[in-house]
Design a protein around this motif. Sequence first.
Motif, PDB file in Angstrom:
ATOM      1  N   LEU A 100      66.598  52.265  25.564  1.00 41.43           N
ATOM      2  CA  LEU A 100      67.035  53.651  25.461  1.00 41.43           C
ATOM      3  C   LEU A 100      66.931  54.300  26.842  1.00 41.43           C
ATOM      4  CD1 LEU A 100      67.910  55.952  23.519  1.00 41.43           C
ATOM      5  CD2 LEU A 100      65.491  56.497  23.277  1.00 41.43           C
ATOM      6  N   ALA A 101      67.997  54.894  27.293  1.00 41.90           N
ATOM      7  CA  ALA A 101      68.016  55.537  28.614  1.00 41.90           C
ATOM      8  C   ALA A 101      67.074  56.741  28.611  1.00 41.90           C
ATOM      9  CB  ALA A 101      69.428  55.969  28.966  1.00 41.90           C
ATOM     10  N   THR A 102      66.467  56.985  29.754  1.00 45.00           N
ATOM     11  CA  THR A 102      65.514  58.090  29.885  1.00 45.00           C
ATOM     12  C   THR A 102      66.136  59.440  29.537  1.00 45.00           C
ATOM     13  OG1 THR A 102      64.224  56.882  31.513  1.00 45.00           O
ATOM     14  CG2 THR A 102      63.945  59.268  31.481  1.00 45.00           C
ATOM     15  N   PRO A 103      67.346  59.742  30.000  1.00 41.92           N
ATOM     16  CA  PRO A 103      67.912  61.054  29.616  1.00 41.92           C
ATOM     17  C   PRO A 103      68.065  61.205  28.098  1.00 41.92           C
ATOM     18  CG  PRO A 103      69.152  60.131  31.443  1.00 41.92           C
ATOM     19  CD  PRO A 103      68.218  59.066  30.975  1.00 41.92           C
ATOM     20  N   ARG A 104      68.470  60.143  27.431  1.00 43.27           N
ATOM     21  CA  ARG A 104      68.619  60.200  25.971  1.00 43.27           C
ATOM     22  C   ARG A 104      67.248  60.348  25.296  1.00 43.27           C
ATOM     23  NH1 ARG A 104      72.563  59.779  21.732  1.00 43.27           N
ATOM     24  NH2 ARG A 104      71.226  59.944  19.909  1.00 43.27           N
ATOM     25  N   ALA A 105      66.237  59.656  25.797  1.00 35.00           N
ATOM     26  CA  ALA A 105      64.883  59.768  25.247  1.00 35.00           C
ATOM     27  C   ALA A 105      64.346  61.186  25.449  1.00 35.00           C
ATOM     28  CB  ALA A 105      63.955  58.739  25.895  1.00 35.00           C
ATOM     29  N   ARG A 106      64.601  61.779  26.625  1.00 34.97           N
ATOM     30  CA  ARG A 106      64.166  63.155  26.890  1.00 34.97           C
ATOM     31  C   ARG A 106      64.863  64.130  25.925  1.00 34.97           C
ATOM     32  NH1 ARG A 106      61.406  64.778  31.102  1.00 34.97           N
ATOM     33  NH2 ARG A 106      62.554  66.717  31.437  1.00 34.97           N
ATOM     34  N   GLU A 107      66.141  63.875  25.696  1.00 36.58           N
ATOM     35  CA  GLU A 107      66.911  64.721  24.787  1.00 36.58           C
ATOM     36  C   GLU A 107      66.341  64.638  23.365  1.00 36.58           C
ATOM     37  OE1 GLU A 107      71.304  64.391  22.880  1.00 36.58           O
ATOM     38  OE2 GLU A 107      71.204  64.163  25.067  1.00 36.58           O
ATOM     39  N   GLU A 108      66.048  63.425  22.920  1.00 35.60           N
ATOM     40  CA  GLU A 108      65.488  63.238  21.583  1.00 35.60           C
ATOM     41  C   GLU A 108      64.086  63.844  21.476  1.00 35.60           C
ATOM     42  OE1 GLU A 108      67.046  62.279  18.918  1.00 35.60           O
ATOM     43  OE2 GLU A 108      68.879  61.854  20.045  1.00 35.60           O
ATOM     44  N   ALA A 109      63.292  63.678  22.531  1.00 38.02           N
ATOM     45  CA  ALA A 109      61.943  64.248  22.532  1.00 38.02           C
ATOM     46  C   ALA A 109      62.014  65.775  22.461  1.00 38.02           C
ATOM     47  CB  ALA A 109      61.188  63.805  23.783  1.00 38.02           C
ATOM     48  N   ARG A 110      62.905  66.362  23.239  1.00 36.49           N
ATOM     49  CA  ARG A 110      63.085  67.818  23.214  1.00 36.49           C
ATOM     50  C   ARG A 110      63.538  68.256  21.814  1.00 36.49           C
ATOM     51  NH1 ARG A 110      66.394  71.855  23.177  1.00 36.49           N
ATOM     52  NH2 ARG A 110      66.044  73.703  24.422  1.00 36.49           N
ATOM     53  N   SER A 111      64.463  67.521  21.245  1.00 42.98           N
ATOM     54  CA  SER A 111      64.951  67.846  19.906  1.00 42.98           C
ATOM     55  C   SER A 111      63.814  67.818  18.889  1.00 42.98           C
ATOM     56  CB  SER A 111      66.050  66.860  19.504  1.00 42.98           C
ATOM     57  OG  SER A 111      66.466  67.101  18.191  1.00 42.98           O
ATOM     58  N   ASP A 112      62.939  66.827  18.987  1.00 42.79           N
ATOM     59  CA  ASP A 112      61.779  66.746  18.085  1.00 42.79           C
ATOM     60  C   ASP A 112      60.887  67.968  18.233  1.00 42.79           C
ATOM     61  OD1 ASP A 112      62.527  64.317  17.095  1.00 42.79           O
ATOM     62  OD2 ASP A 112      60.974  63.166  18.109  1.00 42.79           O
ATOM     63  N   ILE A 113      60.644  68.350  19.473  1.00 46.88           N
ATOM     64  CA  ILE A 113      59.776  69.500  19.727  1.00 46.88           C
ATOM     65  C   ILE A 113      60.426  70.777  19.189  1.00 46.88           C
ATOM     66  CG2 ILE A 113      58.736  70.913  21.547  1.00 46.88           C
ATOM     67  CD1 ILE A 113      58.350  68.233  23.111  1.00 46.88           C
ATOM     68  N   VAL A 114      61.736  70.921  19.368  1.00 44.86           N
ATOM     69  CA  VAL A 114      62.452  72.080  18.838  1.00 44.86           C
ATOM     70  C   VAL A 114      62.336  72.113  17.314  1.00 44.86           C
ATOM     71  CG1 VAL A 114      64.759  73.063  18.481  1.00 44.86           C
ATOM     72  CG2 VAL A 114      64.052  72.348  20.770  1.00 44.86           C
ATOM     73  N   VAL A 115      62.580  70.969  16.662  1.00 46.66           N
ATOM     74  CA  VAL A 115      62.504  70.908  15.195  1.00 46.66           C
ATOM     75  C   VAL A 115      61.093  71.268  14.734  1.00 46.66           C
ATOM     76  CG1 VAL A 115      62.557  69.337  13.214  1.00 46.66           C
ATOM     77  CG2 VAL A 115      64.421  69.313  14.874  1.00 46.66           C
ATOM     78  N   CYS A 116      60.097  70.731  15.396  1.00 42.95           N
ATOM     79  CA  CYS A 116      58.713  71.019  15.016  1.00 42.95           C
ATOM     80  C   CYS A 116      58.405  72.505  15.202  1.00 42.95           C
ATOM     81  CB  CYS A 116      57.746  70.168  15.829  1.00 42.95           C
ATOM     82  SG  CYS A 116      56.023  70.420  15.360  1.00 42.95           S
ATOM     83  N   ASN A 117      58.846  73.058  16.318  1.00 38.96           N
ATOM     84  CA  ASN A 117      58.615  74.478  16.591  1.00 38.96           C
ATOM     85  C   ASN A 117      59.286  75.342  15.519  1.00 38.96           C
ATOM     86  OD1 ASN A 117      57.717  76.700  18.303  1.00 38.96           O
ATOM     87  ND2 ASN A 117      59.893  76.998  18.698  1.00 38.96           N
TER      88      ASN A 117
END
Length: 169
Positions: A34-51
């Motif tokens: 998994l490319a780092t930009p895609r992983a960062r995007e998914e990680a950010r998305s997780d944090i947004v969903v959790c928030n």
Amino acid sequence: SQIRADLDAFLGSEEGRPAWEERTQAYKEANPGLATPRAREEARSDIVVCNETNLRNAVVAGFEDRKAAELRGIQIHRLQILQQLEDLEQQWTDSTASVAAHDLPKVMFQADLVASLKQETWYLAGMEPVPDVPQVQQDVRSPAASPQSRAVPGVETAYAAPSSLMSSA
């Protein structure tokens, strides 16, 4: 929105950046290639969903707290009225104690009214202790290390990685 702007500011802060990087790394470890930009995007998305989930839970908890307070207020008001009725009943009993039954007014005070009200469901429920309303814990700053699952109260898969990103094992 302001909430997302605040979240972006948090993710860029000294406190938020490590959490975002930790989440990104967890995605990369769970999904080799998994490319780092895609992983960062998914990680950010997780944090947004959790928030968003935590904020929604906090709002719901606030409404539940207000509802419980309103119900307690109604119950207290009912009990105050019952107390006033008890006082009136006692005044009636005291004032008619020395009066002969044939001299009492034709319209009688319903002497058993308070006793019958004390058998009502609302009264009996009001005599039970009111449970405390649990508070929702809000924690957006420490996402889980595992992108497959993150336990968030009331949400089973708030941190689940999309199945398209999961590596086949």
